[in-house]
Write a protein that holds these residues in place. Structure first.
Motif, PDB file in Angstrom:
ATOM      1  N   ASP A  26      66.378  55.089 -21.760  1.00 37.78           N
ATOM      2  CA  ASP A  26      67.404  54.431 -20.956  1.00 37.78           C
ATOM      3  C   ASP A  26      68.597  54.027 -21.813  1.00 37.78           C
ATOM      4  O   ASP A  26      69.744  54.029 -21.337  1.00 37.78           O
ATOM      5  CB  ASP A  26      66.824  53.187 -20.280  1.00 37.78           C
ATOM      6  N   GLU A  27      68.332  53.677 -23.069  1.00 33.52           N
ATOM      7  CA  GLU A  27      69.420  53.281 -23.959  1.00 33.52           C
ATOM      8  C   GLU A  27      70.372  54.439 -24.235  1.00 33.52           C
ATOM      9  O   GLU A  27      71.602  54.272 -24.185  1.00 33.52           O
ATOM     10  CB  GLU A  27      68.854  52.741 -25.278  1.00 33.52           C
ATOM     11  N   ARG A  28      69.816  55.611 -24.519  1.00 27.75           N
ATOM     12  CA  ARG A  28      70.666  56.780 -24.777  1.00 27.75           C
ATOM     13  C   ARG A  28      71.396  57.211 -23.501  1.00 27.75           C
ATOM     14  O   ARG A  28      72.557  57.639 -23.555  1.00 27.75           O
ATOM     15  CB  ARG A  28      69.809  57.933 -25.313  1.00 27.75           C
ATOM     16  N   ALA A  29      70.726  57.089 -22.365  1.00 24.50           N
ATOM     17  CA  ALA A  29      71.392  57.410 -21.096  1.00 24.50           C
ATOM     18  C   ALA A  29      72.613  56.528 -20.912  1.00 24.50           C
ATOM     19  O   ALA A  29      73.710  57.012 -20.579  1.00 24.50           O
ATOM     20  CB  ALA A  29      70.418  57.221 -19.932  1.00 24.50           C
ATOM     21  N   ALA A  30      72.444  55.229 -21.141  1.00 25.73           N
ATOM     22  CA  ALA A  30      73.561  54.299 -20.977  1.00 25.73           C
ATOM     23  C   ALA A  30      74.692  54.592 -21.964  1.00 25.73           C
ATOM     24  O   ALA A  30      75.875  54.464 -21.629  1.00 25.73           O
ATOM     25  CB  ALA A  30      73.073  52.859 -21.136  1.00 25.73           C
ATOM     26  N   GLU A  31      74.333  54.985 -23.173  1.00 29.36           N
ATOM     27  CA  GLU A  31      75.359  55.315 -24.179  1.00 29.36           C
ATOM     28  C   GLU A  31      76.250  56.458 -23.701  1.00 29.36           C
ATOM     29  O   GLU A  31      77.487  56.388 -23.814  1.00 29.36           O
ATOM     30  CB  GLU A  31      74.690  55.703 -25.492  1.00 29.36           C
ATOM     31  N   GLY A  88      68.367  49.804 -20.197  1.00 33.76           N
ATOM     32  CA  GLY A  88      69.031  50.361 -21.369  1.00 33.76           C
ATOM     33  C   GLY A  88      70.217  49.549 -21.845  1.00 33.76           C
ATOM     34  O   GLY A  88      70.803  49.866 -22.884  1.00 33.76           O
ATOM     35  N   VAL A  89      70.581  48.518 -21.091  1.00 37.90           N
ATOM     36  CA  VAL A  89      71.679  47.614 -21.442  1.00 37.90           C
ATOM     37  C   VAL A  89      71.267  46.203 -21.020  1.00 37.90           C
ATOM     38  O   VAL A  89      70.376  46.037 -20.183  1.00 37.90           O
ATOM     39  CB  VAL A  89      72.993  48.008 -20.726  1.00 37.90           C
ATOM     40  N   PRO A  90      71.921  45.174 -21.576  1.00 36.61           N
ATOM     41  CA  PRO A  90      71.605  43.811 -21.117  1.00 36.61           C
ATOM     42  C   PRO A  90      71.974  43.647 -19.645  1.00 36.61           C
ATOM     43  O   PRO A  90      73.032  44.094 -19.212  1.00 36.61           O
ATOM     44  CB  PRO A  90      72.491  42.928 -22.009  1.00 36.61           C
ATOM     45  N   SER A 106      73.531  42.433 -16.410  1.00 37.78           N
ATOM     46  CA  SER A 106      74.772  41.696 -16.161  1.00 37.78           C
ATOM     47  C   SER A 106      75.346  42.103 -14.817  1.00 37.78           C
ATOM     48  O   SER A 106      75.846  43.227 -14.657  1.00 37.78           O
ATOM     49  CB  SER A 106      75.809  41.974 -17.264  1.00 37.78           C
ATOM     50  N   TYR A 107      75.298  41.191 -13.846  1.00 37.53           N
ATOM     51  CA  TYR A 107      75.914  41.466 -12.553  1.00 37.53           C
ATOM     52  C   TYR A 107      77.434  41.588 -12.694  1.00 37.53           C
ATOM     53  O   TYR A 107      78.065  42.404 -12.013  1.00 37.53           O
ATOM     54  CB  TYR A 107      75.582  40.359 -11.555  1.00 37.53           C
ATOM     55  N   GLU A 108      78.003  40.780 -13.587  1.00 39.39           N
ATOM     56  CA  GLU A 108      79.454  40.803 -13.749  1.00 39.39           C
ATOM     57  C   GLU A 108      79.935  42.166 -14.243  1.00 39.39           C
ATOM     58  O   GLU A 108      80.919  42.718 -13.734  1.00 39.39           O
ATOM     59  CB  GLU A 108      79.894  39.698 -14.716  1.00 39.39           C
ATOM     60  N   ARG A 109      79.238  42.717 -15.235  1.00 39.31           N
ATOM     61  CA  ARG A 109      79.615  44.038 -15.759  1.00 39.31           C
ATOM     62  C   ARG A 109      79.346  45.120 -14.719  1.00 39.31           C
ATOM     63  O   ARG A 109      80.149  46.058 -14.573  1.00 39.31           O
ATOM     64  CB  ARG A 109      78.838  44.335 -17.040  1.00 39.31           C
ATOM     65  N   ALA A 110      78.251  44.984 -13.981  1.00 45.86           N
ATOM     66  CA  ALA A 110      77.956  45.945 -12.921  1.00 45.86           C
ATOM     67  C   ALA A 110      79.073  45.974 -11.895  1.00 45.86           C
ATOM     68  O   ALA A 110      79.542  47.050 -11.488  1.00 45.86           O
ATOM     69  CB  ALA A 110      76.629  45.595 -12.250  1.00 45.86           C
ATOM     70  N   VAL A 111      79.537  44.801 -11.489  1.00 47.71           N
ATOM     71  CA  VAL A 111      80.608  44.713 -10.495  1.00 47.71           C
ATOM     72  C   VAL A 111      81.891  45.362 -11.013  1.00 47.71           C
ATOM     73  O   VAL A 111      82.588  46.074 -10.271  1.00 47.71           O
ATOM     74  CB  VAL A 111      80.850  43.241 -10.107  1.00 47.71           C
TER      75      VAL A 111
END
Length: 219
Positions: free
Chosen positions: A69-74, A100-102, A104-109
């Motif tokens: 998941d980490e590499r996918a997010a990268e 794969g990332v911390p 965070s609803y804020e970043r998702a939004v």
């Protein structure tokens, strides 16, 4: 396939990307995730946003590579930074779920908004879900309904219709006057606002300077 193979061997990233599709899906060749992964990697490393997104998919599901998941997010991050709406949406989902990332609803939004602005229907649905649950926003049934309706109009028929029915049920039960023009008589500003903060879903208000009545439209 022969011409694409030759071009890919010469380093043409678009040829590498399209040839990766052919091997990933087995179009006219034996299906081969390993070869698809290899070709997506070559194109992604040259900066092809489409291949960066697809390479993220390969990592997400462990196709032709070890699942990560980490590499996918990268790789989705790289594609999202180039403006790929689908990568912005997938990365938003990763941040919403903390995959794969911390978390965070804020970043998702933020990412959903970028994707939705380009017309991505699933991102539109996800924004509606955030407004429904208060993830990164104040809860707003009116805005959630608008987004679910927009998602349906954009062709998202898998999840948006169900969410639209749910939000309409919420509105009918909890705030049946949502979207209606009403007159609130004999209320001061303090009473209207209440003790818990500004009322949710009131879009704008007009006050009659003569009578002091509030004319409020919500939605």
């Amino acid at each position: 396939v022969a011409m694409l193979t030759e071009a890919a061997a010469q380093g043409h990233m678009k040829a590498q990307s399209y040839l990766a599709d052919i091997y990933k899906f087995g179009w006219g060749v034996a299906q081969d995730d390993g070869r698809g992964y290899e070709l997506y990697s070559q194109a992604a490393q040259q900066g092809d946003a489409r291949s960066q997104f697809n390479l993220g998919i390969m990592y997400r599901y462990g196709r032709g590579c070890e699942q990560s998941d980490e590499r996918a997010a990268e790789w989705w991050t790289k594609a999202a930074e180039q403006g790929a709406a689908i990568a912005q949406y997938n990365l938003g989902e990763a941040y919403r779920e903390g995959q794969g990332v911390p978390q965070s609803y804020e970043r998702a939004v933020e990412l959903y908004k970028l994707s939705e602005a380009q017309g991505h229907a699933k991102a539109t649905t996800s924004l509606g879900v955030c407004y429904t649950n208060g993830w990164g926003f104040e809860v707003s049934y009116g805005e959630a309904r608008r987004l679910f309706e927009l998602a349906v109009a954009r062709g998202e028929t898998k999840a948006a219709p169900g969410y639209l029915q749910i939000i309409n049920d919420f509105i009918q039960q909890d705030c049946p006057l949502l979207g209606q023009r009403v007159v609130l008589r004999g209320l001061t500003t303090a009473t209207l606002i209440g003790t818990r903060g500004t009322a949710i879903d009131f879009g704008f208000s007009e006050r009659n300077p003569t009578t002091g009545n509030w004319f409020t439209a919500s939605g």
